[in-house]
Design a protein around this motif. Sequence first.
Motif, PDB file in Angstrom:
ATOM      1  N   GLN A  68       0.862  -1.165   0.000  1.00  0.00           N
ATOM      2  CA  GLN A  68       0.000   0.000   0.000  1.00  0.00           C
ATOM      3  C   GLN A  68       0.907   1.225   0.000  1.00  0.00           C
ATOM      4  O   GLN A  68       1.918   1.256   0.701  1.00  0.00           O
ATOM      5  CB  GLN A  68      -0.903  -0.012   1.229  1.00  0.00           C
ATOM      6  N   LYS A  70       1.076   5.489   0.273  1.00  0.00           N
ATOM      7  CA  LYS A  70       0.431   6.759   0.594  1.00  0.00           C
ATOM      8  C   LYS A  70       1.208   7.849  -0.129  1.00  0.00           C
ATOM      9  O   LYS A  70       2.440   7.937   0.013  1.00  0.00           O
ATOM     10  CB  LYS A  70       0.454   7.003   2.097  1.00  0.00           C
ATOM     11  N   ARG A  97      -5.613   2.333  -7.843  1.00  0.00           N
ATOM     12  CA  ARG A  97      -5.949   3.477  -6.988  1.00  0.00           C
ATOM     13  C   ARG A  97      -7.081   3.019  -6.092  1.00  0.00           C
ATOM     14  O   ARG A  97      -8.059   2.425  -6.556  1.00  0.00           O
ATOM     15  CB  ARG A  97      -6.382   4.663  -7.827  1.00  0.00           C
ATOM     16  N   VAL A  98      -6.954   3.292  -4.789  1.00  0.00           N
ATOM     17  CA  VAL A  98      -7.942   2.827  -3.827  1.00  0.00           C
ATOM     18  C   VAL A  98      -8.402   3.970  -2.931  1.00  0.00           C
ATOM     19  O   VAL A  98      -7.720   4.984  -2.791  1.00  0.00           O
ATOM     20  CB  VAL A  98      -7.388   1.667  -2.954  1.00  0.00           C
ATOM     21  N   ALA A  99      -9.568   3.790  -2.329  1.00  0.00           N
ATOM     22  CA  ALA A  99     -10.102   4.751  -1.375  1.00  0.00           C
ATOM     23  C   ALA A  99      -9.646   4.354   0.022  1.00  0.00           C
ATOM     24  O   ALA A  99      -9.391   3.192   0.298  1.00  0.00           O
ATOM     25  CB  ALA A  99     -11.624   4.765  -1.448  1.00  0.00           C
ATOM     26  N   GLY A 100      -9.531   5.336   0.882  1.00  0.00           N
ATOM     27  CA  GLY A 100      -9.152   5.061   2.260  1.00  0.00           C
ATOM     28  C   GLY A 100      -7.851   5.756   2.607  1.00  0.00           C
ATOM     29  O   GLY A 100      -7.429   6.712   1.952  1.00  0.00           O
ATOM     30  N   GLU A 101      -7.216   5.275   3.643  1.00  0.00           N
ATOM     31  CA  GLU A 101      -5.984   5.885   4.137  1.00  0.00           C
ATOM     32  C   GLU A 101      -4.849   5.812   3.114  1.00  0.00           C
ATOM     33  O   GLU A 101      -4.022   6.701   3.014  1.00  0.00           O
ATOM     34  CB  GLU A 101      -5.565   5.194   5.435  1.00  0.00           C
ATOM     35  N   TRP A 102      -4.822   4.732   2.342  1.00  0.00           N
ATOM     36  CA  TRP A 102      -3.776   4.526   1.350  1.00  0.00           C
ATOM     37  C   TRP A 102      -4.291   4.927  -0.031  1.00  0.00           C
ATOM     38  O   TRP A 102      -5.484   4.813  -0.294  1.00  0.00           O
ATOM     39  CB  TRP A 102      -3.317   3.069   1.360  1.00  0.00           C
ATOM     40  N   CYS A 103      -3.399   5.375  -0.898  1.00  0.00           N
ATOM     41  CA  CYS A 103      -3.791   5.851  -2.232  1.00  0.00           C
ATOM     42  C   CYS A 103      -3.701   4.758  -3.288  1.00  0.00           C
ATOM     43  O   CYS A 103      -4.512   4.717  -4.208  1.00  0.00           O
ATOM     44  CB  CYS A 103      -2.884   7.001  -2.674  1.00  0.00           C
TER      45      CYS A 103
END
Length: 167
Positions: A68, A70, A97-103
């Motif tokens: 992951q 950021k 590309r993901v949602a949440g704390e990590w990009c």
Amino acid sequence: MDEIDRDIMRLLHANGRLSQEQLAREVHLSRPAVHERIRRLEEEGVIRGYTAVLDWRALNLPLIAFTQVKAARMSREAGKAIMTLANPAAFVEECHRVAGEWCLLLKIRAATPQDIEVLLDQIYEIPGVQSTMTTTVLSTLGEHGAVQEDARAPGENASLASIREAS
């Protein structure tokens, strides 16, 4: 799209080299009917292509890691830069590309843990990358639609399971 189309897609996903004759037997249709359904699924963009499933151990890339990432901002640009990194002993197979704390979520293939470390060092050199978190895979129960024999669900279609094992 009906259940027969879904069965054809599942079978082709497990083994893209199945002949139309084999597919026809599995879904209980004539070969021309299966041919027409596959042609339609291709034209509609449901089936986008066919690919080879590689033996990563034979390529001396037996390790899988998920990392992951950021990024301060511009995760799309960071992702594009990550996908261009060249390293003969480790590379990013997938970047999401993901949602949440990590990009970003990366799937990495590598020869050794040290090769993953070198690749991570390269990732940290990309502008905007702030931090990473890496998880190393110990074993894989299913990948590319194939499930290992011992991971098969009780009552799973035996024909589909045998096609998975053959791929």
